[in-house]
Scaffold this motif. Structure first.
Motif, PDB file in Angstrom:
ATOM      1  N   GLU A 155       4.515   0.135  -5.935  1.00  0.00           N
ATOM      2  CA  GLU A 155       4.878   1.299  -4.812  1.00  0.00           C
ATOM      3  C   GLU A 155       4.838   2.553  -4.899  1.00  0.00           C
ATOM      4  N   VAL A 156       5.819   2.931  -5.693  1.00  0.00           N
ATOM      5  CA  VAL A 156       6.235   4.144  -5.550  1.00  0.00           C
ATOM      6  C   VAL A 156       5.976   4.737  -6.489  1.00  0.00           C
ATOM      7  N   ASP A 157       5.573   3.557  -7.581  1.00  0.00           N
ATOM      8  CA  ASP A 157       4.659   4.670  -8.935  1.00  0.00           C
ATOM      9  C   ASP A 157       3.492   5.268  -8.507  1.00  0.00           C
ATOM     10  N   HIS A 158       2.835   4.413  -6.926  1.00  0.00           N
ATOM     11  CA  HIS A 158       2.339   4.958  -6.608  1.00  0.00           C
ATOM     12  C   HIS A 158       2.232   7.074  -6.303  1.00  0.00           C
ATOM     13  N   LEU A 159       4.205   6.460  -5.810  1.00  0.00           N
ATOM     14  CA  LEU A 159       4.332   7.868  -5.044  1.00  0.00           C
ATOM     15  C   LEU A 159       4.389   8.756  -6.689  1.00  0.00           C
ATOM     16  N   ASP A 160       4.471   8.306  -7.627  1.00  0.00           N
ATOM     17  CA  ASP A 160       4.974   9.364  -8.583  1.00  0.00           C
ATOM     18  C   ASP A 160       4.212   9.662  -9.713  1.00  0.00           C
ATOM     19  N   ILE A 208       0.238  -1.057  -0.009  1.00  0.00           N
ATOM     20  CA  ILE A 208       0.179  -0.144   0.495  1.00  0.00           C
ATOM     21  C   ILE A 208       0.598   1.557   0.522  1.00  0.00           C
ATOM     22  N   ALA A 209       0.427   2.256  -0.072  1.00  0.00           N
ATOM     23  CA  ALA A 209       1.421   3.549  -0.461  1.00  0.00           C
ATOM     24  C   ALA A 209       0.598   4.518  -0.288  1.00  0.00           C
ATOM     25  N   ALA A 210       0.976   5.522   0.622  1.00  0.00           N
ATOM     26  CA  ALA A 210      -0.079   6.683   1.291  1.00  0.00           C
ATOM     27  C   ALA A 210      -0.911   7.542   0.517  1.00  0.00           C
ATOM     28  N   PRO A 211      -0.517   7.629  -0.661  1.00  0.00           N
ATOM     29  CA  PRO A 211      -1.242   8.407  -1.548  1.00  0.00           C
ATOM     30  C   PRO A 211      -2.770   7.325  -1.989  1.00  0.00           C
ATOM     31  N   GLN A 212      -2.486   5.932  -1.600  1.00  0.00           N
ATOM     32  CA  GLN A 212      -3.922   5.384  -1.543  1.00  0.00           C
ATOM     33  C   GLN A 212      -5.042   5.697  -0.628  1.00  0.00           C
ATOM     34  N   VAL A 213      -4.651   5.639   0.257  1.00  0.00           N
ATOM     35  CA  VAL A 213      -5.117   6.746   1.302  1.00  0.00           C
ATOM     36  C   VAL A 213      -5.601   7.948   1.592  1.00  0.00           C
ATOM     37  N   TYR A 214      -4.930   8.923   0.791  1.00  0.00           N
ATOM     38  CA  TYR A 214      -5.093   9.618   0.329  1.00  0.00           C
ATOM     39  C   TYR A 214      -4.648  10.546   1.269  1.00  0.00           C
TER      40      TYR A 214
END
Ligand code: K1U
Ligand code: ZN
Length: 159
Positions: free
Chosen positions: A146-151, A51-57
Motif C-alpha cells: 500500500e505504501v508503494d501505491h502512495l509512491d 487499499i490505498a487512496a490513489p486507487q480510488v482517485y
C-alpha cells in the motif's frame, strides 16, 4: 451504508503519482472520515485485504490494512482494519521473503514479490493520534504494497 468508489486500473496516471501528505488540519475532519469509510466499503466489496487512496482517485497518503487468513496465507492474522494516515516505514528487516501478491488495480494477475519480513512504521489515526508499531509477515507485506501505491509503484514494477 457507505459509497463504493471506482478503482483505478493499471495504465492510469493517478497510479504513477507520489501522493500528497494529509495536512494536520485535515486530521479528524469529516471529509477524511468519509474518504476512509468509502475506501473501506470499496475494499470489502472487492474482497481485498488493503487499499490505498490513489486507487480510488484520491492522491493523498491514506491506506487501509486488513489482514485475514486466505488461501495463499492461511496463517495470516485476522486484524481489525487499520486506517493509516501519512504512514512512514521507519525500518525494514534485512530479511526479505518472497510471497504472492495481487492488486485491485491489476486484475487477474498475481506475482511473487520480495518484501521485508518485518517493518517498523509510524502513522496517524483518523483522529490525529500518532502510532508506532512493528508488523511482520502478511500484514507487513500489505503495508509495503500500500505504501508503494502512495509512491506511484505497482507490484508488477517489482516482479
Ligand atoms: O492494494 C491492493 O491492490 C489490495 C491488495 C492488497 C495485497 C494483497 C496481497 C499482498 C499484498 C497486498 C489485495 O487485496 S489483492 C486481493 C486479495 O484479496 C488477496 C491477494 C493475495 C493474497 C491474499 C489476498
Ligand atoms: Zn495494489
Amino acid at each position: 451504508m457507505s459509497t463504493i468508489l471506482a478503482v483505478a486500473q493499471r495504465g492510469e496516471s493517478i497510479l504513477t503519482l507520489k501522493a500528497a501528505e494529509v495536512a494536520r488540519t485535515e486530521l479528524n475532519s469529516p471529509w477524511l472520515k468519509e474518504l476512509a469509510a468509502a475506501m473501506y466499503a470499496t475494499m470489502l466489496e472487492r474482497n481485498g485485504v488493503g487499499i490505498a487512496a490513489p486507487q480510488v482517485y484520491v492522491s493523498k497518503r491514506v491506506i487501509i490494512v486488513a489482514s485475514r487468513p486466505n488461501l495463499r496465507y492461511p496463517d495470516a492474522p485476522e486484524m481489525d482494519a487499520l486506517v493509516m494516515v501519512n504512514p512512514e516505514i521507519l525500518e525494514k528487516s534485512e530479511l526479505t521473503i518472497l510471497g504472492e501478491e495481487g492488486c485491485l488495480s491489476v486484475p487477474n494477475e498475481r506475482g511473487q514479490v520480495a518484501r521485508a519480513e518485518t517493518i517498523k512504521l509510524r502513522y496517524f489515526t483518523l483522529d490525529g493520534v500518532g502510532v508506532e508499531m512493528t508488523l511482520s509477515g502478511f500484514p507487513a507485506r500489505i503495508v509495503q504494497h500500500e505504501v508503494d501505491h502512495l509512491d506511484g509503484v505497482l507490484f508488477i514494477d517489482r516482479t
